[in-house]
Design a protein around this motif. Sequence first.
Motif, PDB file in Angstrom:
ATOM      1  N   ILE A 179     -11.927 -15.877 -15.032  1.00 16.59           N
ATOM      2  CA  ILE A 179     -11.064 -14.916 -14.342  1.00 16.59           C
ATOM      3  C   ILE A 179     -10.250 -15.620 -13.252  1.00 16.59           C
ATOM      4  CG2 ILE A 179     -12.623 -12.985 -14.860  1.00 16.59           C
ATOM      5  CD1 ILE A 179     -13.285 -12.881 -11.866  1.00 16.59           C
ATOM      6  N   PHE A 180      -9.075 -15.095 -12.994  1.00 20.85           N
ATOM      7  CA  PHE A 180      -8.226 -15.638 -11.925  1.00 20.85           C
ATOM      8  C   PHE A 180      -7.352 -14.520 -11.358  1.00 20.85           C
ATOM      9  CE2 PHE A 180      -3.913 -15.733 -13.669  1.00 20.85           C
ATOM     10  CZ  PHE A 180      -4.139 -15.565 -15.030  1.00 20.85           C
ATOM     11  N   GLY A 181      -6.676 -14.803 -10.237  1.00 16.38           N
ATOM     12  CA  GLY A 181      -5.785 -13.818  -9.628  1.00 16.38           C
ATOM     13  C   GLY A 181      -4.521 -14.493  -9.122  1.00 16.38           C
ATOM     14  N   TRP A 182      -3.683 -13.711  -8.487  1.00 13.90           N
ATOM     15  CA  TRP A 182      -2.406 -14.205  -7.944  1.00 13.90           C
ATOM     16  C   TRP A 182      -2.385 -14.043  -6.426  1.00 13.90           C
ATOM     17  CZ3 TRP A 182       0.023 -16.353 -11.893  1.00 13.90           C
ATOM     18  CH2 TRP A 182      -0.070 -15.796 -13.160  1.00 13.90           C
ATOM     19  N   SER A 183      -1.860 -15.043  -5.740  1.00 14.33           N
ATOM     20  CA  SER A 183      -1.741 -14.913  -4.279  1.00 14.33           C
ATOM     21  C   SER A 183      -0.733 -13.829  -3.916  1.00 14.33           C
ATOM     22  CB  SER A 183      -1.316 -16.244  -3.661  1.00 14.33           C
ATOM     23  OG  SER A 183      -0.017 -16.581  -4.105  1.00 14.33           O
ATOM     24  N   THR A 184       0.158 -13.538  -4.858  1.00 21.99           N
ATOM     25  CA  THR A 184       1.251 -12.604  -4.563  1.00 21.99           C
ATOM     26  C   THR A 184       0.883 -11.151  -4.818  1.00 21.99           C
ATOM     27  OG1 THR A 184       2.024 -13.096  -6.788  1.00 21.99           O
ATOM     28  CG2 THR A 184       3.149 -14.203  -4.984  1.00 21.99           C
ATOM     29  N   GLU A 185      -0.359 -10.880  -5.219  1.00 17.75           N
ATOM     30  CA  GLU A 185      -0.704  -9.506  -5.564  1.00 17.75           C
ATOM     31  C   GLU A 185      -1.995  -9.075  -4.877  1.00 17.75           C
ATOM     32  OE1 GLU A 185      -0.501  -6.926  -9.608  1.00 17.75           O
ATOM     33  OE2 GLU A 185      -1.895  -8.587  -9.548  1.00 17.75           O
ATOM     34  N   GLN A 186      -2.007  -7.844  -4.349  1.00 19.72           N
ATOM     35  CA  GLN A 186      -3.178  -7.282  -3.652  1.00 19.72           C
ATOM     36  C   GLN A 186      -3.803  -8.306  -2.706  1.00 19.72           C
ATOM     37  OE1 GLN A 186      -6.061  -4.880  -5.722  1.00 19.72           O
ATOM     38  NE2 GLN A 186      -4.512  -3.579  -6.679  1.00 19.72           N
ATOM     39  N   ASP A 187      -2.965  -8.942  -1.924  1.00 19.79           N
ATOM     40  CA  ASP A 187      -3.410  -9.922  -0.920  1.00 19.79           C
ATOM     41  C   ASP A 187      -4.275 -11.027  -1.515  1.00 19.79           C
ATOM     42  OD1 ASP A 187      -2.103  -8.279   0.844  1.00 19.79           O
ATOM     43  OD2 ASP A 187      -3.918  -7.418   1.724  1.00 19.79           O
ATOM     44  N   GLY A 188      -4.067 -11.334  -2.780  1.00 16.66           N
ATOM     45  CA  GLY A 188      -4.792 -12.430  -3.412  1.00 16.66           C
ATOM     46  C   GLY A 188      -6.210 -12.086  -3.821  1.00 16.66           C
ATOM     47  N   LYS A 189      -6.497 -10.817  -4.059  1.00 10.25           N
ATOM     48  CA  LYS A 189      -7.852 -10.428  -4.498  1.00 10.25           C
ATOM     49  C   LYS A 189      -8.102 -10.841  -5.951  1.00 10.25           C
ATOM     50  CE  LYS A 189      -9.214  -6.219  -3.801  1.00 10.25           C
ATOM     51  NZ  LYS A 189      -9.353  -4.797  -3.421  1.00 10.25           N
ATOM     52  N   LEU A 190      -9.314 -11.325  -6.190  1.00  5.83           N
ATOM     53  CA  LEU A 190      -9.663 -11.791  -7.538  1.00  5.83           C
ATOM     54  C   LEU A 190     -10.034 -10.619  -8.448  1.00  5.83           C
ATOM     55  CD1 LEU A 190     -10.140 -14.330  -9.242  1.00  5.83           C
ATOM     56  CD2 LEU A 190     -12.455 -14.457  -8.297  1.00  5.83           C
ATOM     57  N   ILE A 191     -10.817  -9.684  -7.907  1.00  2.43           N
ATOM     58  CA  ILE A 191     -11.174  -8.475  -8.668  1.00  2.43           C
ATOM     59  C   ILE A 191     -10.435  -7.327  -7.989  1.00  2.43           C
ATOM     60  CG2 ILE A 191     -13.061  -6.985  -9.451  1.00  2.43           C
ATOM     61  CD1 ILE A 191     -14.906  -9.485  -8.910  1.00  2.43           C
ATOM     62  N   GLN A 192      -9.471  -6.804  -8.696  1.00  2.00           N
ATOM     63  CA  GLN A 192      -8.562  -5.845  -8.048  1.00  2.00           C
ATOM     64  C   GLN A 192      -8.948  -4.400  -8.339  1.00  2.00           C
ATOM     65  OE1 GLN A 192      -4.727  -7.074  -9.521  1.00  2.00           O
ATOM     66  NE2 GLN A 192      -4.627  -8.717  -8.024  1.00  2.00           N
ATOM     67  N   ASP A 193      -8.415  -3.519  -7.498  1.00  2.00           N
ATOM     68  CA  ASP A 193      -8.654  -2.088  -7.671  1.00  2.00           C
ATOM     69  C   ASP A 193      -7.377  -1.410  -8.135  1.00  2.00           C
ATOM     70  OD1 ASP A 193     -11.417  -1.228  -6.248  1.00  2.00           O
ATOM     71  OD2 ASP A 193     -10.560  -3.036  -5.363  1.00  2.00           O
ATOM     72  N   ILE A 194      -7.523  -0.581  -9.148  1.00  2.00           N
ATOM     73  CA  ILE A 194      -6.414   0.251  -9.597  1.00  2.00           C
ATOM     74  C   ILE A 194      -6.776   1.677  -9.203  1.00  2.00           C
ATOM     75  CG2 ILE A 194      -5.016   0.990 -11.568  1.00  2.00           C
ATOM     76  CD1 ILE A 194      -4.924  -2.019 -11.110  1.00  2.00           C
ATOM     77  N   LEU A 195      -6.058   2.196  -8.256  1.00  3.00           N
ATOM     78  CA  LEU A 195      -6.314   3.561  -7.775  1.00  3.00           C
ATOM     79  C   LEU A 195      -5.004   4.127  -7.232  1.00  3.00           C
ATOM     80  CD1 LEU A 195      -6.423   2.643  -4.581  1.00  3.00           C
ATOM     81  CD2 LEU A 195      -8.806   2.261  -5.086  1.00  3.00           C
ATOM     82  N   PRO A 196      -4.870   5.453  -7.211  1.00  4.36           N
ATOM     83  CA  PRO A 196      -3.609   6.017  -6.723  1.00  4.36           C
ATOM     84  C   PRO A 196      -3.511   5.947  -5.197  1.00  4.36           C
ATOM     85  CG  PRO A 196      -5.112   7.767  -7.384  1.00  4.36           C
ATOM     86  CD  PRO A 196      -5.810   6.480  -7.698  1.00  4.36           C
ATOM     87  N   ILE A 197      -2.348   5.581  -4.710  1.00  2.16           N
ATOM     88  CA  ILE A 197      -2.107   5.508  -3.262  1.00  2.16           C
ATOM     89  C   ILE A 197      -1.057   6.560  -2.900  1.00  2.16           C
ATOM     90  CG2 ILE A 197      -1.237   4.062  -1.367  1.00  2.16           C
ATOM     91  CD1 ILE A 197      -2.324   1.612  -2.850  1.00  2.16           C
ATOM     92  N   LYS A 198      -1.401   7.316  -1.871  1.00  2.65           N
ATOM     93  CA  LYS A 198      -0.486   8.371  -1.406  1.00  2.65           C
ATOM     94  C   LYS A 198       0.870   7.757  -1.052  1.00  2.65           C
ATOM     95  CE  LYS A 198      -2.112  12.520   0.514  1.00  2.65           C
ATOM     96  NZ  LYS A 198      -3.055  13.134   1.396  1.00  2.65           N
ATOM     97  N   GLY A 199       1.933   8.339  -1.541  1.00  3.22           N
ATOM     98  CA  GLY A 199       3.272   7.833  -1.262  1.00  3.22           C
ATOM     99  C   GLY A 199       3.819   6.987  -2.407  1.00  3.22           C
ATOM    100  N   ASP A 200       2.917   6.477  -3.265  1.00  6.24           N
ATOM    101  CA  ASP A 200       3.352   5.623  -4.389  1.00  6.24           C
ATOM    102  C   ASP A 200       3.500   6.418  -5.690  1.00  6.24           C
ATOM    103  OD1 ASP A 200       3.257   3.520  -2.691  1.00  6.24           O
ATOM    104  OD2 ASP A 200       1.558   2.492  -3.620  1.00  6.24           O
ATOM    105  N   GLU A 201       3.294   7.731  -5.648  1.00  5.92           N
ATOM    106  CA  GLU A 201       3.207   8.557  -6.875  1.00  5.92           C
ATOM    107  C   GLU A 201       4.289   8.260  -7.905  1.00  5.92           C
ATOM    108  OE1 GLU A 201       3.001   9.732  -3.803  1.00  5.92           O
ATOM    109  OE2 GLU A 201       1.202  10.971  -3.628  1.00  5.92           O
ATOM    110  N   LYS A 202       5.518   8.084  -7.425  1.00  7.04           N
ATOM    111  CA  LYS A 202       6.652   7.989  -8.364  1.00  7.04           C
ATOM    112  C   LYS A 202       7.133   6.557  -8.579  1.00  7.04           C
ATOM    113  CE  LYS A 202       7.593  12.651  -8.140  1.00  7.04           C
ATOM    114  NZ  LYS A 202       7.416  13.553  -9.258  1.00  7.04           N
ATOM    115  N   LYS A 203       6.349   5.577  -8.122  1.00  9.64           N
ATOM    116  CA  LYS A 203       6.801   4.176  -8.248  1.00  9.64           C
ATOM    117  C   LYS A 203       6.388   3.584  -9.593  1.00  9.64           C
ATOM    118  CE  LYS A 203       6.649   3.316  -3.275  1.00  9.64           C
ATOM    119  NZ  LYS A 203       5.932   2.647  -2.188  1.00  9.64           N
ATOM    120  N   GLN A 204       7.056   2.509  -9.976  1.00 10.82           N
ATOM    121  CA  GLN A 204       6.660   1.766 -11.172  1.00 10.82           C
ATOM    122  C   GLN A 204       5.687   0.677 -10.716  1.00 10.82           C
ATOM    123  OE1 GLN A 204       6.473   1.211 -15.189  1.00 10.82           O
ATOM    124  NE2 GLN A 204       7.596   2.813 -14.147  1.00 10.82           N
TER     125      GLN A 204
END
Length: 333
Positions: free
Chosen positions: A116-141
């Motif tokens: 497994i690996f991650g990106w420094s440019t995403e979710q502050d460089g977390k290796l195991i990421q969380d996919i969850l809804p964030i208030k305010g992001d509802e309509k974003k891609q």
Amino acid sequence: MIKTIEKPVILTLNPDEIDEINGFLEKLAERYKKADEDQFIRNASIYAHLLPERVKFFLNEFRLSEDKSACVIRGYPIDNNEIGLTPSHWKESSVVKSTVKQEILFVLYSSIIGDIFGWSTEQDGKLIQDILPIKGDEKKQLNSASEELICWHTEDSFQTYAPEFLGLFCLKNFEKAATTFASINSIEINDKHKKILFEKRFIIKPDNAHQIQNNTIVNDFSTPKAIKTSVLFGSKDAPYLRIDPYFMDRTQETSDEKEALDHLIEEFNKVIVDVVLQPGDAFFVDNFRAIHGRKPFYAKYNGDDRWLKRVRIARDLRKSRSQRNSENDRIIK
Ligand SMILES: [Fe+2]
């Protein structure tokens, strides 16, 4: 002509296998307080041997076979009280310890497939990421959206070291939000289109998740850049894939490039299927052979919203060595 529409292959754990897993999971969770701890990640491929034999054979077969582009390991029970509330933001989940066991299991499954690996440019460089809804992001891609359709794509298409495999582990999905999936095995591409799609003529821009405004800490990374790439690569008979229509710059395409890419997109649209992940499901996609997305859902922000863990998996971590700080660093800059 449409070929057979491929769906993910499913392995359902039996009660003995669940007991077997719980037998070692408790001990590992006691020893390693976090699933992204360096020492655990380093040893994960060894601990993966503790998994039930049927699971190991299933995942190994998936790793090696290009006729199966997605699989699910189903049936690991999730206690909703034990894992607690869905955090309101992925940055909060680093302090949440209630899912260590599930994350460890997810990393062990993943370690049969690769590293497994991650990106420094995403979710502050977390290796195991969380996919969850964030208030305010509802309509974003963006993966933290909810009401927006996440258009299908191969993961990290603009990245040189796009992962061979993508893993999702479902903790909650009361909304029964559908993940979408389609395999290149299900479609036909004629030789004329194939020839064009194999040439480096297409521009893919970074997706929103890698933009600085969607991270929360000041990082030393520079904003990723668009790449000019082929959409297909590898074997002419069974091509690999790099495609993200939403984030492709199509303004400079010639008419034959447009025709070839439009055709490919239409073919995928004909064979895309819904996969409704259940709590405990580990879903793995061959990111070189299949596309995925997500259907819209409505978040309630009541602590029981859809919550997945996500990892990227490399077959060969060494190829990205020039972009990682050390041989065992799993984060690509
Ligand atoms: Fe994705």
